[in-house]
Design a protein around this motif. Structure first.
Motif, short mmCIF file in Angstrom:
data_model
loop_
_atom_site.label_atom_id
_atom_site.label_comp_id
_atom_site.label_asym_id
_atom_site.label_seq_id
_atom_site.Cartn_x
_atom_site.Cartn_y
_atom_site.Cartn_z
N ASP A 83 0.82 -1.21 0.00
CA ASP A 83 0.00 0.00 0.00
C ASP A 83 0.85 1.26 0.00
O ASP A 83 0.39 2.34 0.37
N GLY A 84 2.13 1.14 -0.38
CA GLY A 84 2.98 2.31 -0.52
C GLY A 84 3.19 3.08 0.77
O GLY A 84 3.25 4.31 0.75
N GLN A 85 3.34 2.38 1.89
CA GLN A 85 3.51 3.07 3.17
C GLN A 85 4.95 3.52 3.41
O GLN A 85 5.23 4.26 4.34
N ALA A 86 5.89 3.06 2.59
CA ALA A 86 7.29 3.44 2.78
C ALA A 86 8.02 3.37 1.44
O ALA A 86 7.60 2.69 0.51
N VAL A 87 9.15 4.08 1.37
CA VAL A 87 9.99 4.07 0.17
C VAL A 87 11.41 4.40 0.61
O VAL A 87 11.62 5.07 1.63
N SER A 88 12.41 3.91 -0.13
CA SER A 88 13.81 4.18 0.22
C SER A 88 14.53 4.70 -1.02
O SER A 88 14.36 4.18 -2.11
N ALA A 89 15.34 5.74 -0.84
CA ALA A 89 16.12 6.31 -1.94
C ALA A 89 17.22 7.18 -1.38
O ALA A 89 17.03 7.88 -0.37
N GLY A 90 18.40 7.14 -2.03
CA GLY A 90 19.49 8.02 -1.65
C GLY A 90 19.96 7.85 -0.22
O GLY A 90 20.36 8.82 0.42
N ASN A 105 12.29 -8.19 -1.90
CA ASN A 105 13.54 -7.47 -1.99
C ASN A 105 14.46 -8.25 -2.93
O ASN A 105 14.75 -9.41 -2.67
N ASN A 106 14.92 -7.59 -3.99
CA ASN A 106 15.74 -8.26 -5.00
C ASN A 106 15.01 -9.51 -5.49
O ASN A 106 13.93 -9.40 -6.03
N ASP A 107 15.55 -10.69 -5.29
CA ASP A 107 14.93 -11.91 -5.81
C ASP A 107 14.22 -12.72 -4.73
O ASP A 107 13.98 -13.91 -4.89
N THR A 108 13.87 -12.05 -3.61
CA THR A 108 13.22 -12.73 -2.50
C THR A 108 11.83 -12.16 -2.27
O THR A 108 11.63 -10.95 -2.39
N VAL A 109 10.87 -13.04 -1.97
CA VAL A 109 9.52 -12.59 -1.65
C VAL A 109 9.26 -12.91 -0.19
O VAL A 109 9.72 -13.93 0.34
N GLY A 111 10.85 -3.63 0.01
CA GLY A 111 12.18 -3.86 -0.53
C GLY A 111 12.94 -2.56 -0.75
O GLY A 111 12.42 -1.63 -1.34
N ALA A 112 14.19 -2.50 -0.26
CA ALA A 112 14.99 -1.28 -0.38
C ALA A 112 16.44 -1.63 -0.66
O ALA A 112 17.35 -1.18 0.03
N ASP A 113 16.68 -2.47 -1.63
CA ASP A 113 18.02 -2.85 -2.08
C ASP A 113 18.76 -3.66 -1.03
O ASP A 113 18.64 -4.87 -0.99
N ASP A 114 19.53 -3.01 -0.13
CA ASP A 114 20.34 -3.76 0.82
C ASP A 114 19.67 -3.91 2.18
O ASP A 114 20.29 -4.37 3.13
N HIS A 115 18.41 -3.53 2.30
CA HIS A 115 17.68 -3.69 3.55
C HIS A 115 16.19 -3.68 3.24
O HIS A 115 15.79 -3.50 2.09
N ILE A 116 15.38 -3.92 4.26
CA ILE A 116 13.94 -3.83 4.09
C ILE A 116 13.36 -2.94 5.18
O ILE A 116 13.85 -2.92 6.31
N ILE A 117 12.34 -2.17 4.81
CA ILE A 117 11.60 -1.36 5.77
C ILE A 117 10.39 -2.19 6.21
O ILE A 117 9.70 -2.77 5.38
N VAL A 118 10.16 -2.25 7.51
CA VAL A 118 9.06 -3.02 8.06
C VAL A 118 8.04 -2.06 8.66
O VAL A 118 8.38 -1.23 9.50
N SER A 119 6.80 -2.16 8.23
CA SER A 119 5.76 -1.25 8.71
C SER A 119 4.46 -2.01 8.91
O SER A 119 4.10 -2.86 8.09
N ASN A 120 3.76 -1.72 10.01
CA ASN A 120 2.45 -2.35 10.19
C ASN A 120 1.32 -1.40 9.81
O ASN A 120 0.18 -1.61 10.18
#
Length: 418
Positions: free
Chosen positions: A101-108, A341-345, A380-389
């Motif tokens: 639901d687009g609750q988070a995004v990662s960039a830069g 994230n990458n090739d993992t679901v 998914g954020a490349d080298d990490h994941i953001i976790v949100s409820n």
């Protein structure tokens, strides 16, 4: 003419190849590939160092310029230049929007997220750096957060006005503006917001069994050049948009008891193909991870009623529907796709969260904190994941964190509200 040594295209009157420095002699108009059957190996040539040196110097200088430019883009814009430019990379992917639901995004090197304080940000895995970007009304639905060129984009719903709005704000919280708005009119589910090739795509699909409709509008990231890309009366429930194609589920029976299928088509509605059928069941989450389409499916072929049997699974396939396979054991509990994230679901069965390779493989328990026991999305954020409820249905998140590993040991908490 083409160079007999490297195959480079040569201009008229050239004595030496500008690519490899080889002297120009009789050449074939169409050189055969080096590995083509029956292709003759080029005759050995002698290249004098003094003649080749200028070209080597030019090539080295060009590589140096490119390397310096890449370094500057990466460090001045922050992080991966693909992300910084708002391309279809991690943090700006179909998984983030269609599943979470687009609750988070990662960039830069920064994570951006909605929580009870509004729209906030933090340096990756640095809970001490959290700061507010802008406030958000507690009675306003917000989601589909995305990023491009130093700005954040999201969708809000004003219940009093009955209106969806495409909002934009700079990453420092300044220059908030509404780019586009339209009436909800009890027709559309909360719109998806994607960014691809420098344009915003707003994808609207109908509530199940209400109005059969799929509507897509695109615009420049400043809200100009609004275009109606697609407007179809058709059954369309869960939706994902990736690589210029729409992936959507449709129930082939009006009462919801038919076969749930997944279809793929171009953004203009052409080239429609059915790529998956649940064989007597229904389809839930759809997302695209790399070159694989992931589908959460429900098999109720055992019938309906108190004596019926049901099972749940996740299927993975190529984008054309080939190589379809179940990547989870059939379960009596509903299985949801909660991120990638990458090739993992990342999947949830209601009690635990686990990771599975998108093409299938062993499951890994994520070991998330108890605060996420009853629901979380993993962005998914490349080298990490953001976790949100947080979600559109549960409201703004009361727990948000980040983790770099798949066992929960690296988890750090950005926001917590008991």
């Amino acid at each position: 003419m083409f160079c007999s040594k490297c195959g480079a295209n040569l201009g008229e009157g050239v004595k030496f190849c500008p690519n490899c420095g080889a002297p120009v002699g009789p050449v074939s108009a169409t050189p055969a590939p080096a590995d083509a059957p029956g292709a003759a190996a080029p005759a050995p040539t002698t290249v004098h160092p003094k003649r080749r040196a200028p070209f080597v110097i030019i090539a080295v200088a060009a590589v140096a310029v490119i390397a310096i430019a890449a370094f500057a883009v990466t460090h001045l814009l922050g992080g991966n230049p693909k992300e910084a430019a708002g391309a279809n990379g991690m943090g700006n992917s179909v998984t983030n929007i269609a599943v979470g639901d687009g609750q988070a995004v990662s960039a830069g090197g920064m994570d951006y997220f909605f929580d009870r304080n509004g729209l906030e940000c933090a340096k990756v895995n640095d809970p001490g750096s959290v700061k507010q970007i802008c406030s958000t009304s507690s009675d306003t639905y917000v989601g589909m957060l995305n990023y491009a060129d130093g700005r954040l984009f999201y969708v809000s719903y004003d219940e009093d006005a009955g209106e969806y709005r495409i909002e934009s704000v700079k990453i420092d919280g300044s220059d908030e503006e509404t780019l586009y708005s339209f009436d909800r009119d009890d027709k559309y589910r909360f719109p998806y917001l994607y960014i691809a090739d420098g344009r915003i795509y707003v994808v609207c699909n109908a509530y199940q069994h209400r109005t059969d409709s799929l509507h897509i509008v695109s615009m420049a990231t400043d809200g100009s050049d609004v275009r109606n890309e697609l407007d179809l009366d058709m059954p369309c429930y869960d939706v994902a948009f990736s690589g210029g194609r729409i992936y959507y589920s449709a129930d082939e029976a009006d009462d919801g008891t038919g076969t749930g299928s997944v279809y793929s088509m171009n953004i203009d509605g052409s080239d429609t193909k059915r790529i998956f059928s649940s064989d007597g069941g229904s389809v839930g989450d759809i997302t695209v991870v790399g070159d694989r389409v992931l589908v959460a499916a429900h098999d109720h072929s055992g019938g309906h009623g108190s004596d019926s049997t049901s099972s749940y699974y996740v299927a993975s396939m190529n984008t054309d529907g080939s190589d379809a396979k179940k990547i989870t054991d059939v379960s009596d509990d509903e299985i949801d796709i909660v991120g990638a994230n990458n090739d993992t679901v990342y999947l949830s069965d209601g009690d635990s969260f686990f990771a599975v390779p998108a093409a299938g493989g062993d499951e890994t328990d994520l070991g998330l904190p108890d605060s996420f026991q009853y629901g979380a999305y993993l962005i998914g954020a490349d080298d990490h994941i953001i976790v949100s409820n947080g979600s559109l249905f549960n409201g703004l998140a009361n727990h948000v964190g980040s983790m770099k590993g798949d066992d929960g040991s690296s988890y750090v908490e950005y926001f917590s509200e008991s």
